[in-house]
Design an enzyme around this catalytic site. Structure first.
Site, short mmCIF file in Angstrom:
data_model
loop_
_atom_site.label_atom_id
_atom_site.label_comp_id
_atom_site.label_asym_id
_atom_site.label_seq_id
_atom_site.Cartn_x
_atom_site.Cartn_y
_atom_site.Cartn_z
N ARG A 233 45.86 39.86 -57.67
CA ARG A 233 46.89 41.08 -56.94
C ARG A 233 47.55 41.03 -56.49
O ARG A 233 46.66 40.75 -55.30
CB ARG A 233 45.85 42.09 -57.52
N GLU A 262 55.75 46.19 -57.53
CA GLU A 262 56.41 45.29 -58.61
C GLU A 262 57.14 46.32 -59.71
O GLU A 262 56.69 46.92 -59.84
CB GLU A 262 55.70 44.26 -58.77
N HIS A 281 55.91 37.76 -60.88
CA HIS A 281 53.95 38.03 -62.59
C HIS A 281 54.22 37.89 -63.44
O HIS A 281 54.68 38.64 -64.82
CB HIS A 281 54.40 39.85 -62.30
P1 NAP Z 1 36.95 37.09 -63.53
O1 NAP Z 1 36.43 36.17 -64.38
O2 NAP Z 1 35.66 38.38 -63.66
O3 NAP Z 1 36.59 36.94 -61.75
C1 NAP Z 1 36.45 37.48 -60.98
C2 NAP Z 1 35.70 36.55 -59.82
O4 NAP Z 1 36.16 37.43 -58.14
C3 NAP Z 1 33.68 37.22 -60.29
O5 NAP Z 1 33.58 35.77 -60.01
C4 NAP Z 1 33.73 37.98 -59.29
O6 NAP Z 1 32.34 37.12 -58.75
C5 NAP Z 1 34.65 37.89 -58.21
N1 NAP Z 1 34.39 38.59 -57.35
C6 NAP Z 1 34.41 40.73 -57.66
N2 NAP Z 1 34.98 41.77 -56.51
C7 NAP Z 1 34.53 40.31 -55.33
C8 NAP Z 1 34.33 40.92 -54.77
N3 NAP Z 1 34.00 42.03 -53.74
N4 NAP Z 1 33.73 39.51 -53.49
C9 NAP Z 1 33.44 38.63 -53.70
N5 NAP Z 1 33.92 37.91 -55.08
C10 NAP Z 1 34.20 38.75 -55.81
O7 NAP Z 1 38.13 37.65 -63.80
P2 NAP Z 1 39.34 36.57 -64.22
O8 NAP Z 1 39.16 36.66 -65.82
O9 NAP Z 1 38.55 35.57 -63.32
O10 NAP Z 1 40.25 37.14 -63.08
C11 NAP Z 1 40.63 37.84 -62.00
C12 NAP Z 1 41.74 38.25 -61.65
O11 NAP Z 1 42.77 37.49 -61.89
C13 NAP Z 1 42.12 39.33 -62.39
O12 NAP Z 1 41.56 40.92 -61.71
C14 NAP Z 1 43.02 40.12 -62.31
O13 NAP Z 1 43.77 41.29 -61.65
C15 NAP Z 1 43.99 38.56 -62.24
N6 NAP Z 1 44.76 38.31 -62.66
C16 NAP Z 1 46.16 37.97 -62.49
C17 NAP Z 1 47.09 37.43 -63.69
C18 NAP Z 1 48.52 36.94 -63.21
O14 NAP Z 1 49.45 37.85 -63.95
N7 NAP Z 1 49.07 37.10 -62.02
C19 NAP Z 1 46.96 37.17 -65.02
C20 NAP Z 1 45.48 37.34 -65.18
C21 NAP Z 1 44.17 38.03 -64.30
P3 NAP Z 1 31.14 38.20 -58.69
O15 NAP Z 1 31.20 39.20 -59.81
O16 NAP Z 1 29.95 37.12 -59.68
O17 NAP Z 1 31.05 38.52 -57.92
#
Ligand code: NAP
Length: 316
Positions: A233, A262, A281
């Site tokens: 993001r 965006e 995006h």
């Molecule tokens: P996820 O499986 O929930 O992974 C998020 C990771 O970040 C987890 O390992 C979590 O670990 C860690 N985390 C969360 N808060 C944190 C903090 N404050 N400090 C350190 N680590 C932290 O999510 P995902 O499916 O991989 O997706 C991640 C993000 O990608 C989404 O939230 C979305 O915004 C973005 N995304 C973007 C697109 C795009 O079109 N570019 C598409 C899909 C997703 P713990 O909670 O275990 O600490």
């Protein structure tokens, strides 16, 4: 039968599933001619499905469930949803590999200057072999730093470690064991990962903890000549600080799929910076994955409105 508002286009087959059992209004609040219909429907509906819009749930007194066609939930007022007992569903998992592909494409594009060099050909400048001034930087063998090591971060790490021979370092709140990456991915603090990597890929969720997390201090910690890629993001990054790090030459290049605002404003310097590859995006934007997301979001909404547990509830 419940009332449902579809606030972003849904594929016709999924819209038909909703229309078969519910009273459905389709109105996109981003389109001026549909705004009034959106506002009127919001006041009546029990269910919402869509994405990429901040909904004022105070205007939705009957709302029971929001089904987001996204994995990120930063557009929603989580505290307000929780206080009213409204269920929030999202689409984790089905977009992981596609988004990791996009992030890896940005890594490749930024390192090997693919967009710039394709433009060189397209504009008729390829009249002799290119010289050193247009050479790129190897990706294979470089150390990749992954910020956020969830589904997408791990999928990027698998591509890097198993496909490109890249040692991986990652920052997450806890260390995790990922099958296939044993001994290939090392957990560290944010500062350790920033300072110890050649290429940094951001995959954290946007939350109050991560908003503005990557600023001047963090860019200064990155290795001289490092590459920074954001597939998460835009608001996690202080964009002015990123531009300054590119302009000073401290960073070699950057690749961004996401931005604080965006679509990018027409006058944004991020649109045309020569060291920046900017995408609109498109993390999950393939035919197959967008359809899978729509199916899961529709499954979520139908289950919730039928009183069943949806397949992908976001834990508030
Ligand atoms: P996820 O499986 O929930 O992974 C998020 C990771 O970040 C987890 O390992 C979590 O670990 C860690 N985390 C969360 N808060 C944190 C903090 N404050 N400090 C350190 N680590 C932290 O999510 P995902 O499916 O991989 O997706 C991640 C993000 O990608 C989404 O939230 C979305 O915004 C973005 N995304 C973007 C697109 C795009 O079109 N570019 C598409 C899909 C997703 P713990 O909670 O275990 O600490």
């Amino acid at each position: 039968m419940s009332r449902v508002l579809v606030f972003r286009e849904l594929p016709v087959d999924q819209l038909a599933r909703l229309q078969a059992v519910h009273e459905v209004t389709v109105a996109d609040p981003r389109k001026p001619d549909q705004r009034a219909a959106y506002d009127a429907a919001l006041a009546e509906v029990e269910g919402l499905i869509g994405s990429s819009f901040k909904i004022d749930i105070a205007q939705a007194p009957r709302l029971k469930v929001v089904s987001s066609i996204s994995v990120g939930v930063d557009n929603y007022d989580l505290a307000a949803l929780k206080a009213r007992g409204i269920l929030l569903c999202h689409t984790p998992g089905v977009l992981t590999e596609t988004t990791a592909d996009t992030i890896f494409a940005l890594i490749m594009a930024a390192s090997r200057r693919l967009v710039e060099l394709a433009q060189h050909v397209r504009e008729g400048h390829w009249d002799k072999n290119i010289g050193e001034d247009l050479f790129g930087w190897d990706v294979h063998g470089k150390t990749l730093g992954v910020l956020g090591f969830g589904r997408i971060g791990q999928a990027v790490a698998r591509r890097a470690a198993l496909g490109f021979g890249m040692p991986v370092r990652y920052y997450s709140r806890r260390a995790v064991e990922v099958p296939g990456l044993e001994g290939k991915a090392q957990h560290g603090s944010l500062d350790e990962v920033l300072a110890g990597s050649d290429i940094i890929a951001l995959t954290l969720p946007l939350s109050e903890d991560t908003r503005g997390l990557i600023g001047a201090r963090e860019f200064a910690l990155m290795r001289p000549g490092a590459i920074f890629v954001n597939g998460a993001r835009g608001a996690i990054v202080q964009e002015d600080a990123l531009l300054a790090a590119l302009d000073s030459g401290h960073l070699r290049a950057a690749g961004l799929d996401v931005f604080a605002t965006e679509p990018l404003p027409l006058d944004s310097p991020l649109r045309s910076h020569p060291k920046l590859t900017a995408l609109p995006h498109i993390g999950s934007a393939t035919h197959e994955t967008r359809h899978r997301m729509a199916v899961l979001a529709t499954d979520n909404l139908l289950a919730a409105l039928a009183g069943r547990t949806p397949p992908a509830v976001y834990s508030l």
